[in-house]
Design a protein around this motif. Structure first.
Motif, short mmCIF file in Angstrom:
data_model
loop_
_atom_site.label_atom_id
_atom_site.label_comp_id
_atom_site.label_asym_id
_atom_site.label_seq_id
_atom_site.Cartn_x
_atom_site.Cartn_y
_atom_site.Cartn_z
N GLU A 217 0.02 -9.97 1.13
CA GLU A 217 -0.30 -10.09 2.55
C GLU A 217 -0.70 -11.52 2.87
O GLU A 217 -0.29 -12.09 3.90
CB GLU A 217 -1.43 -9.13 2.93
N ALA A 218 -1.50 -12.13 1.99
CA ALA A 218 -1.90 -13.53 2.20
C ALA A 218 -0.68 -14.45 2.23
O ALA A 218 -0.58 -15.36 3.06
CB ALA A 218 -2.87 -13.95 1.10
N GLN A 219 0.28 -14.20 1.32
CA GLN A 219 1.48 -15.03 1.28
C GLN A 219 2.29 -14.89 2.57
O GLN A 219 2.82 -15.87 3.10
CB GLN A 219 2.36 -14.63 0.08
N LEU A 220 2.39 -13.68 3.09
CA LEU A 220 3.12 -13.46 4.35
C LEU A 220 2.46 -14.21 5.50
O LEU A 220 3.14 -14.87 6.30
CB LEU A 220 3.19 -11.97 4.66
N TRP A 221 1.14 -14.10 5.61
CA TRP A 221 0.43 -14.78 6.70
C TRP A 221 0.55 -16.29 6.58
O TRP A 221 0.78 -16.99 7.59
CB TRP A 221 -1.04 -14.38 6.69
N THR B 96 -13.10 -11.31 9.13
CA THR B 96 -13.14 -11.21 7.67
C THR B 96 -11.94 -11.92 7.04
O THR B 96 -12.08 -12.66 6.05
CB THR B 96 -13.13 -9.73 7.24
N MET B 97 -10.76 -11.73 7.65
CA MET B 97 -9.57 -12.40 7.13
C MET B 97 -9.67 -13.91 7.28
O MET B 97 -9.33 -14.67 6.37
CB MET B 97 -8.33 -11.87 7.85
N LEU B 98 -10.17 -14.36 8.43
CA LEU B 98 -10.29 -15.80 8.67
C LEU B 98 -11.32 -16.43 7.75
O LEU B 98 -11.18 -17.61 7.37
CB LEU B 98 -10.65 -16.07 10.13
N ASP B 99 -12.34 -15.67 7.37
CA ASP B 99 -13.32 -16.19 6.41
C ASP B 99 -12.67 -16.42 5.04
O ASP B 99 -13.00 -17.38 4.34
CB ASP B 99 -14.49 -15.22 6.26
N GLN B 100 -11.74 -15.53 4.68
CA GLN B 100 -11.08 -15.65 3.38
C GLN B 100 -10.00 -16.73 3.39
O GLN B 100 -9.80 -17.43 2.39
CB GLN B 100 -10.46 -14.30 2.98
N ILE B 101 -9.28 -16.87 4.51
CA ILE B 101 -8.22 -17.88 4.61
C ILE B 101 -8.42 -18.65 5.92
O ILE B 101 -7.77 -18.36 6.94
CB ILE B 101 -6.81 -17.23 4.57
N LYS C 148 0.84 -1.20 0.00
CA LYS C 148 0.00 0.00 0.00
C LYS C 148 0.88 1.25 0.00
O LYS C 148 1.95 1.27 0.60
CB LYS C 148 -0.89 0.06 1.25
N ARG C 149 0.36 2.30 -0.65
CA ARG C 149 1.02 3.61 -0.56
C ARG C 149 0.00 4.68 -0.98
O ARG C 149 -1.08 4.36 -1.49
CB ARG C 149 2.26 3.69 -1.44
N SER C 150 0.35 5.92 -0.78
CA SER C 150 -0.47 7.04 -1.23
C SER C 150 0.24 7.76 -2.36
O SER C 150 1.47 7.91 -2.35
CB SER C 150 -0.74 8.02 -0.08
N ASN C 151 -0.53 8.22 -3.36
CA ASN C 151 0.08 8.95 -4.46
C ASN C 151 0.24 10.42 -4.09
O ASN C 151 -0.02 10.82 -2.95
CB ASN C 151 -0.72 8.79 -5.76
N GLU C 152 0.65 11.24 -5.06
CA GLU C 152 0.93 12.65 -4.79
C GLU C 152 -0.32 13.40 -4.32
O GLU C 152 -0.22 14.38 -3.58
CB GLU C 152 1.49 13.31 -6.06
N GLN C 153 -1.50 12.93 -4.74
CA GLN C 153 -2.75 13.57 -4.34
C GLN C 153 -3.31 13.02 -3.02
O GLN C 153 -4.39 13.40 -2.59
CB GLN C 153 -3.81 13.39 -5.44
N THR D 147 -11.92 -5.14 -0.40
CA THR D 147 -12.59 -6.14 0.44
C THR D 147 -11.80 -7.45 0.54
O THR D 147 -12.02 -8.22 1.48
CB THR D 147 -14.00 -6.45 -0.10
N GLN D 148 -10.90 -7.70 -0.41
CA GLN D 148 -10.13 -8.94 -0.42
C GLN D 148 -8.74 -8.72 0.16
O GLN D 148 -8.15 -7.64 0.02
CB GLN D 148 -10.01 -9.48 -1.86
N LEU D 149 -8.21 -9.76 0.78
CA LEU D 149 -6.85 -9.72 1.29
C LEU D 149 -5.88 -9.61 0.12
O LEU D 149 -6.02 -10.33 -0.88
CB LEU D 149 -6.57 -10.99 2.09
#
Length: 455
Positions: free
Chosen positions: A267-271, A307-312, A236-241, A261-263
């Motif tokens: 991030e999923a690979q790290l977990w 929510t994360m546990l529901d996905q993985i 994740k990051r923020s652009n100039e705006q 809404t999705q992991l």
């Protein structure tokens, strides 16, 4: 109408076997010569074809051919070869005078590493891929962990902070190359998250558990490294705006509703990797969870939402482990090892050798090699350099490459889907005339260089 699978083939019939059978590890002193450039283009096409097969749910013939021919280790050698080149030769090249005005050739070498790592990531998803590289698994693990360390260095030096358009427009050719080098390093590092997970997940099946466990737990403390990356959220990051962007398919883009809404894949690979390492039966034999580590792990509990546990769902076991750890209950850890914390066996640390071999290969030759290779990369307008540039541009900007780049070409100005290509250099895409006109001051110099090379 031509079927989609027929439209998107990076390799023609019969090329796959020929390309794979011809694979051999590069020497650093051969980088940049014509034979090496031809090999680079073949590697790029192999990577494109493998991703295409995996993403379209076709038979993965590239993976099967690499494994059956025993050529998968060559990709490990290639990645480490360019890693050493970046450390030893690249700094010498950019110091030379006069500095190259056209950095396309140098970018090609940097991209070679990304292509090798991309193909490794695709193939190592499968257990038989890990088995094929079992003899050099420790070298690949060391390489991948070097890239995760480089990822943290990028974060700590402000890579995720926005860069203004004015700063980019004022870049010299070498400054532009340095920015591209950082972008490729980030992409390679993110892919290495997956590679570390696959090595950890397949280490028992592939028979490499004994050789890499000591390095994972004792030498490098990979569980703590993973925790740090989860906390940093480098995808994740923020652009100039100030708008949020996420890293998908090798580029930063505005998140879709589904993305929010999705992991995220990284991030999923790290977990999943952290779960594999903390629930691994070898943990108690190799890893002492002291108070500092316990605090680090337990801080992650709040991130394991419903929510994360529901996905993985498998992460539920990790959450249970962390909950027990937070109250000082190590019973889960000891139960998996029959209550034996240290079996008294001798732990042998296997030492990687490929990187040192490449360093010895160029000992006391870095400056002379830099001068020789700079001549390869000057792109002097000769017939040979024009032909080389055209072949490279065709492989980078092919329809297959664009189709694999997050679903198609993107406008160089606004990032939306594009259908118009620059008619001169044929490398940059736009959604319409307005964006092309706005982007022209930035694109003009690069366009002129590429157009001249391919005349």
């Amino acid at each position: 109408m031509v079927e989609k699978d027929q439209q998107l083939n990076a390799l023609d019939a019969g090329e796959l076997d020929l390309f794979v059978e011809s694979m051999e590890p590069s020497r650093i002193d051969s980088i940049g010569n014509q034979a090496w450039v031809d090999w680079h283009i073949r590697l790029q096409k192999l990577n494109q074809h493998a991703v295409l097969e995996a993403s379209s749910m076709r038979e993965e013939l590239t993976k099967e051919t690499l494994i059956s021919c025993g050529k998968l280790p060559v990709l490990v050698y290639e990645a480490i070869c360019i890693q050493v080149w970046k450390i030893k030769i690249y700094p010498q090249i950019v110091k030379l005078e006069p500095a190259p005005n056209n950095t396309f050739g140098l970018y090609m070498v940097l991209y070679h590493e990304a292509a090798a790592v991309g193909l490794l990531e695709t193939v190592l998803f499968h257990e038989d891929g890990a088995t094929c590289i079992s003899e050099i698994a420790i070298d690949l693990l060391q390489y991948a962990l070097d890239q995760l360390t480089a990822l943290l260095a990028l974060i700590n030096t402000g890579y995720l902070k926005p860069i203004s358009v004015n700063d980019i427009e004022c870049e010299s050719p070498i400054e532009e190359l340095e920015r591209q080098k950082r972008d490729l390093q980030f992409d390679i590092s993110m892919r290495c998250i997956s590679i570390v997970r696959y090595l950890a997940e397949h280490m028992e099946v592939a028979g490499i558990g004994a050789s890499i466990s000591t390095n994972i737990y004792k030498t490098h403390d990979v569980p703590s490294l993973l925790c740090h990356l989860i906390t940093q959220e480098p995808w994740k990051r923020s652009n100039e705006q100030g708008e949020m962007q996420i890293f998908n398919f090798g580029r930063w883009c505005k998140p879709t509703t589904e993305d929010l809404t999705q992991l995220h894949r990284s991030e999923a690979q790290l977990w999943l990797c952290l779960r594999q390492l903390l629930l691994e039966p070898r943990l108690a034999h190799h890893y002492n969870i002291d108070e500092s580590r316990r605090n680090t792990f337990c801080q992650l509990q709040a991130k394991l939402t419903e929510t994360m546990l529901d996905q993985i769902p498998p992460l539920g076991e990790l959450k249970t482990f962390l909950c027990r750890l937070s109250v000082g209950d190590y019973s889960g850890l000891h139960n998996r090892t029959n209550g034996v914390k240290n079996p008294g066996c001798t732990l042998i640390e296997v030492v990687p050798q490929i990187k040192d071999a490449y360093v010895k290969q160029i000992h006391k030759r870095t400056k002379s090699l830099a001068k020789t290779q700079l001549e390869y990369f000057r792109m002097d307008g000769s017939d040979d350099s024009r032909n080389m540039a055209k072949k490279l541009l065709d492989s980078y900007a092919s329809d297959t490459a664009l189709a694999l780049d997050g679903g198609g070409a993107k406008c160089a100005k606004c990032g939306e889907k594009a259908c118009k290509k620059c008619s001169r250099c044929k490398t940059e895409w736009y959604c319409g005339r307005e964006c092309q006109v706005q982007q022209w001051p930035k694109h003009k110099e690069l366009c002129d260089q590429y157009a001249k090379l391919c005349l």
